[in-house]
Each structure stands twice: as C-alpha cells, then as structure tokens.
Design a protein around this motif. Structure first.
Motif, PDB file in Angstrom:
ATOM      1  N   ARG A  33       0.824  -1.204   0.000  1.00 41.54           N
ATOM      2  CA  ARG A  33       0.000   0.000   0.000  1.00 41.54           C
ATOM      3  C   ARG A  33       0.858   1.254   0.000  1.00 41.54           C
ATOM      4  O   ARG A  33       1.789   1.373   0.807  1.00 41.54           O
ATOM      5  N   ASP A  80      -4.393   5.569  -3.123  1.00 40.34           N
ATOM      6  CA  ASP A  80      -4.390   4.658  -1.976  1.00 40.34           C
ATOM      7  C   ASP A  80      -4.549   3.235  -2.508  1.00 40.34           C
ATOM      8  O   ASP A  80      -5.655   2.735  -2.671  1.00 40.34           O
ATOM      9  N   ALA A 131      -5.116  11.357  -0.954  1.00 45.40           N
ATOM     10  CA  ALA A 131      -5.329  10.608   0.288  1.00 45.40           C
ATOM     11  C   ALA A 131      -4.873  11.458   1.472  1.00 45.40           C
ATOM     12  O   ALA A 131      -3.924  12.246   1.354  1.00 45.40           O
ATOM     13  N   THR A 157       0.131   5.487   0.000  1.00 43.29           N
ATOM     14  CA  THR A 157      -0.855   6.575   0.019  1.00 43.29           C
ATOM     15  C   THR A 157      -0.189   7.875  -0.410  1.00 43.29           C
ATOM     16  O   THR A 157       0.906   8.214   0.047  1.00 43.29           O
TER      17      THR A 157
END
Length: 198
Positions: free
Chosen positions: A79, A181, A85, A81
């Motif tokens: 992940r 994201d 985000a 971001t």
C-alpha cells in the motif's frame, strides 16, 4: 528498475506460503532498553530504523518478536498513500501479499503525536478496521501529514535513520493505475528484518 531517486529495484520474490502466528502479544520486556535498531533489506535497497521502546513498549516488543520470528521474510509492501489521500506512507509487512495476514493479536495505541502530525521518516504501526493496531504491518512516512479530528491515528515506534531515499523513490513513482491509496506502481518487498539493541 531505476527510479527518480537513483534507486534500483529487483523483482520481488513470491510471498511465503506460510508465516508465524501467535496466541498473544509479546511481553514488553522482549524489547527492554533505551533504543533498538532494525535493519531492513528490501528489493529496492536497505533501510535502517531507530526504535524507541520507552515511548511504545508494547508496539516495540511486537516489532522485535515478529522480526526475530521471520514474520516479514519476503513480505509485500502492498500500500502506498499519496495525494489526495489524507495520509502519506508506504505500508509494508504483509506476508500474505493480499493484506489479509495477521500475527494473532492486536496492539493498543501508543506514542500518538500530540499534534496528530506524522513527519517524513516516521515509522508507525498500521491499523485495521475497528482495531487500534493491526500489529503485523508497519508504515514509513514519505511526506508530512496531519490526521484530521475524528480520523484514525497511529502509534509511532521510531524513525528511519538511513535509506529514506528508498521510500521517496517508491512514492515519487506513484501508485498503481494512478491510485492515491493502493499498491505502489513499483513493486517492493521486504526480504529480511533484523533487530538488535542499541
């Protein structure tokens, strides 16, 4: 593959077919002391973390125990971001490769910044829906961000002291399919994490 920060990445290995699990969180005494160092070897380079057990004893004990058990061997950083985000970090430590792995326990919140601001180089513990800390996953901040009132905050366990360019490189290339994201466009996996006092 060279990135904007001059970092080269190797193809990641397949995620492990199994990983250690536990019946309870480790005792804080596992990480007793004034400071700890974690050396992370990834497919995009090496990072060094300085960890503070005095401010986050439960989280640090978990980090040390998971590292020693090889929980993060060949695990995926799944992940990233980025704007728009509200956060700005690279999240790592998922041995399943699908963000479904858990070591078997949750953690309380510890060492949350009073101003709710997380800064470049901070290392924190990720959170799952409804849980203070997911224990198994950690994140590395690539841009300062402040968590708005009412949004989830995170425990801080330390700082990146070397290798922040690896995180900056991944963040600079961006998310898969331009998502703010989701998985990073450049795949990165944690190969090993070693920890020691001092």
């Amino acid at each position: 593959m060279p990135g904007p920060a001059g970092v080269s990445c190797e193809p990641p290995p397949p995620p492990p077919t199994s990983f250690p699990t536990f019946t309870a969180a480790p005792d804080p005494s596992v990480a007793a002391g004034e400071s700890w160092t974690a050396d992370i070897r990834s497919t995009c380079g090496e990072l060094t973390l300085r960890l503070d057990p005095r401010r986050a004893p439960r989280s640090l004990a978990s980090f040390v125990a998971l590292a020693r058990a090889g929980y993060w061997t060949d695990s995926v950083c799944h992940r990233l971001t980025t704007p728009p985000a509200p956060t700005a970090f690279l999240q790592c430590g998922d041995p399943s490769g699908r963000s479904t792995a858990e070591p078997g326990y949750d953690l309380p919140l510890e060492n949350v910044p009073a101003d709710r601001t997380y800064r470049v180089g901070d290392v924190g513990i990720a959170r799952g829906d409804g849980f203070p800390g997911t224990a198994g996953e950690f994140f590395l901040v690539h841009r300062d961000f402040t968590v708005p009132a009412g949004a989830p905050v995170y425990s801080l366990v330390g700082r990146v002291t070397a290798g922040q360019q690896v995180v900056a490189n991944i963040a600079g290339i961006g998310g898969e399919d331009f998502r703010s994201d989701g998985p990073p466009f450049t795949s990165i996996s944690v190969l090993t994490v070693s920890v020691h006092p001092g």
